[in-house]
Design a protein around this motif. Structure first.
Motif, PDB file in Angstrom:
ATOM      1  N   THR A 203       0.844  -1.193   0.000  1.00 43.75           N
ATOM      2  CA  THR A 203       0.000   0.000   0.000  1.00 43.75           C
ATOM      3  C   THR A 203       0.880   1.243   0.000  1.00 43.75           C
ATOM      4  N   ARG A 204       0.261   2.403  -0.198  1.00 45.75           N
ATOM      5  CA  ARG A 204       1.016   3.659  -0.243  1.00 45.75           C
ATOM      6  C   ARG A 204       1.835   3.871   1.024  1.00 45.75           C
TER       7      ARG A 204
ATOM      8  N   ARG B 198      -6.026  -5.637  -0.726  1.00 42.56           N
ATOM      9  CA  ARG B 198      -5.355  -4.575   0.022  1.00 42.56           C
ATOM     10  C   ARG B 198      -5.002  -3.400  -0.886  1.00 42.56           C
ATOM     11  N   THR B 199      -4.389  -3.673  -2.026  1.00 46.54           N
ATOM     12  CA  THR B 199      -3.996  -2.582  -2.923  1.00 46.54           C
ATOM     13  C   THR B 199      -5.214  -1.945  -3.581  1.00 46.54           C
TER      14      THR B 199
ATOM     15  N   ASP C  58      -6.623   0.352  -1.005  1.00 51.03           N
ATOM     16  CA  ASP C  58      -5.709   1.482  -0.832  1.00 51.03           C
ATOM     17  C   ASP C  58      -5.940   2.544  -1.898  1.00 51.03           C
TER      18      ASP C  58
ATOM     19  N   SER D 170       2.798   6.840  -5.531  1.00 48.60           N
ATOM     20  CA  SER D 170       1.543   7.087  -4.810  1.00 48.60           C
ATOM     21  C   SER D 170       0.730   8.218  -5.440  1.00 48.60           C
TER      22      SER D 170
END
Length: 512
Positions: A186-187, A271-272, A275, A416
């Protein structure tokens, strides 16, 4: 507590039934329009509780940290080792044996980056079409072989040709590695992981000097070859062996990761996706040309390109650092040993700054402050008298600090700032990496031998570029804050994101 949303599909219909369990203090979401196409951000994974989801995610990240990140660190270490070993070979007798003139070494550095930058766009096209792992491991083996060949050259044209080929072979690695990392993390997690991977740069320079000292002193004259020749041969051979070995263990994307269970693969993708405010990173447009067009329409990326170019310029000392350290008055053996501590210091500082940046979710000041320290360090190296050995050596610690702290954060900031689609991020990473490294078309000439021992013009240029990085970082911070405010306004007016915000998921906000 945030709202928990469970989505279930009914038979063959595409209609979605949304169940919501709300905290009394939370917003009323029951009036969600069924026609609303805004991606749904879920708090929990596939019906698990929040605590279970967090525990599963923590375990998954730990698995990625131990199975993916170490491989990329090792490859990046070899990447920098084979790129920069020419700097150690220079002070160990290569320049004398090949009869280098004033600018021959500078030309050798330049030719590597001609190949490196020229291959960025073709590498981006290939990365968009085939799994990064396949392409990366092949590139590692190729640059290892070419680096080995540098140990058998006898003329300057041969050196220039091989350095060009090393650059061509190394070009796919960094954008490919960033593409892999940004697909798993994630970021918030990404900045620290890029920093840890990029630590291979400073660690490679740190141990590169120590390793060069050991190889050159231990193998000088063995087999009728000079020690600097053995340096190229042995380091290239290790690269080939490692490159061939890691093909079977390095995954490209979460959906293709063999050491994950099926549930872990779904969790990694989830998860991504969450995000990026619920917008998936799978499928869609496959044309890198389309991705490049999206990048060129986004003027924020232009600012990040300039920032990265200035960082690359400020880091160009690495190809001359042994020569800079040698200006302290020590012999070649001690010089190579003295190059290690400043790089080790830069490594520890870059990891610490990245961790701080991740926890505070802030980028600009974590780039600007180290770069201002580097500005002062570069100024002191050229301003202090040659007799002040301790002061100049301390300043060398300062000048190494900034660019190694800033480089990884700048790339994380870029990744990001381009959350979706993946093709745009892949194109951006290739373009930024290539155009930023175009700075090396002129930076190799900052340190000609005629400017030794203090290299005043080169040190002054590096101080200026370090200061410009700080200026860029602060400027980008306030530009992104303005973009966040614009997205707040568009959301309140229920209007789509267009122009430089095209491709940004609804509800997404840039880190500043």
């Amino acid at each position: 507590m945030s709202t928990i949303q469970h989505l279930s599909q009914r038979d063959d219909k595409k209609d979605q039934e949304v169940e919501m369990i709300e905290d009394k203090s939370g917003p009323d979401l029951t009036s969600l329009d069924a026609r609303d196409t805004t991606p749904v951000v879920e708090t929990c994974f596939e019906g698990y509780t929040l605590e279970e989801t967090q525990a599963m995610s923590k375990k998954l990240v730990r698995s990625i940290d131990f199975r993916v990140l170490p491989i990329l660190i090792l490859l990046f270490l070899l990447n920098i080792l084979d790129r920069n070993n020419i700097a150690n070979a220079k002070v160990a007798g290569m320049a004398t044996d090949l009869k280098f003139g004033n600018l021959d070494y500078n030309n050798a550095v330049l030719f590597l980056f001609i190949g490196y930058v020229g291959m960025q766009i073709p590498a981006g096209f290939i990365l968009a079409k085939i799994p990064p792992t396949f392409f990366l491991t092949g590139a590692v083996c190729v640059w290892g072989v070419v680096s080995m060949c540098c140990g058998f050259i006898h003329t300057i044209p041969q050196m220039l040709a091989l350095r060009f080929l090393v650059g061509v072979a190394e070009a796919p690695f960094f954008p490919g590695a960033l593409l892999i990392l940004s697909s798993f993390y994630t970021r918030k997690e990404l900045a620290v992981r890029i920093a840890i991977m990029y630590s291979g740069n400073s660690l490679s320079n740190c141990f590169g000097g120590l390793l060069a000292a050991a190889i050159i002193s231990g193998l000088q004259g063995k087999g009728g070859l000079a020690g600097w020749r053995w340096l190229f041969i042995l380091e290239g051979a290790v690269t080939v062996f490692v490159g061939a070995s890691i093909y079977f263990v390095l995954p490209s994307y979460p959906s293709k990761t063999k050491f994950f269970t099926e549930e872990q693969r779904r969790l990694a993708i989830w998860r991504t996706t969450q995000d990026a405010n619920g917008e998936p990173d799978e499928g869609g447009e496959k044309s890198l040309i389309k991705g490049a067009k999206l990048v060129l329409k986004d003027w924020k990326i232009v600012m990040l390109i300039f920032q990265q170019m200035f960082i690359s310029c400020s880091q160009s000392f690495s190809y001359f650092f042994p020569s800079i350290v040698k200006s302290l008055g020590y012999d070649s053996q001690k010089t190579l040993l003295l190059t290690a501590p400043p790089y080790l210091f830069a490594f520890m500082a870059s990891v610490g700054v990245a961790i701080s940046s991740s926890k505070m979710e802030e980028r600009a000041l974590h780039i600007a402050i180290p770069m201002l320290i580097s500005t002062i360090g570069n100024a002191l190296v050229i301003a202090l008298p040659k007799s002040n050995v301790a002061g100049r050596y301390t300043a060398m610690f300062m000048l190494t600090l900034g660019s190694y702290c800033a480089f990884n954060l700048s790339f994380a900031w870029l990744a990001s700032t381009i959350p979706r689609p993946r093709i745009k991020r892949a194109a951006a990473l290739s373009l930024v990496n290539g155009l930023a490294n175009a700075s090396h078309f002129f930076s190799p000439y900052f340190f000609p031998e005629s400017d030794a021992p203090k290299y005043i013009p080169g040190g002054s240029a590096l101080a200026g570029f370090s200061f410009m990085v700080a200026v860029c970082a602060i400027t980008i911070k306030y530009v992104l804050k303005g973009q966040n405010r614009k997205m707040d306004r568009l959301d309140s007016e229920d209007k789509p994101y267009t122009g430089s915000l095209e491709g940004v998921p609804k509800g997404y906000r840039f880190m500043t």
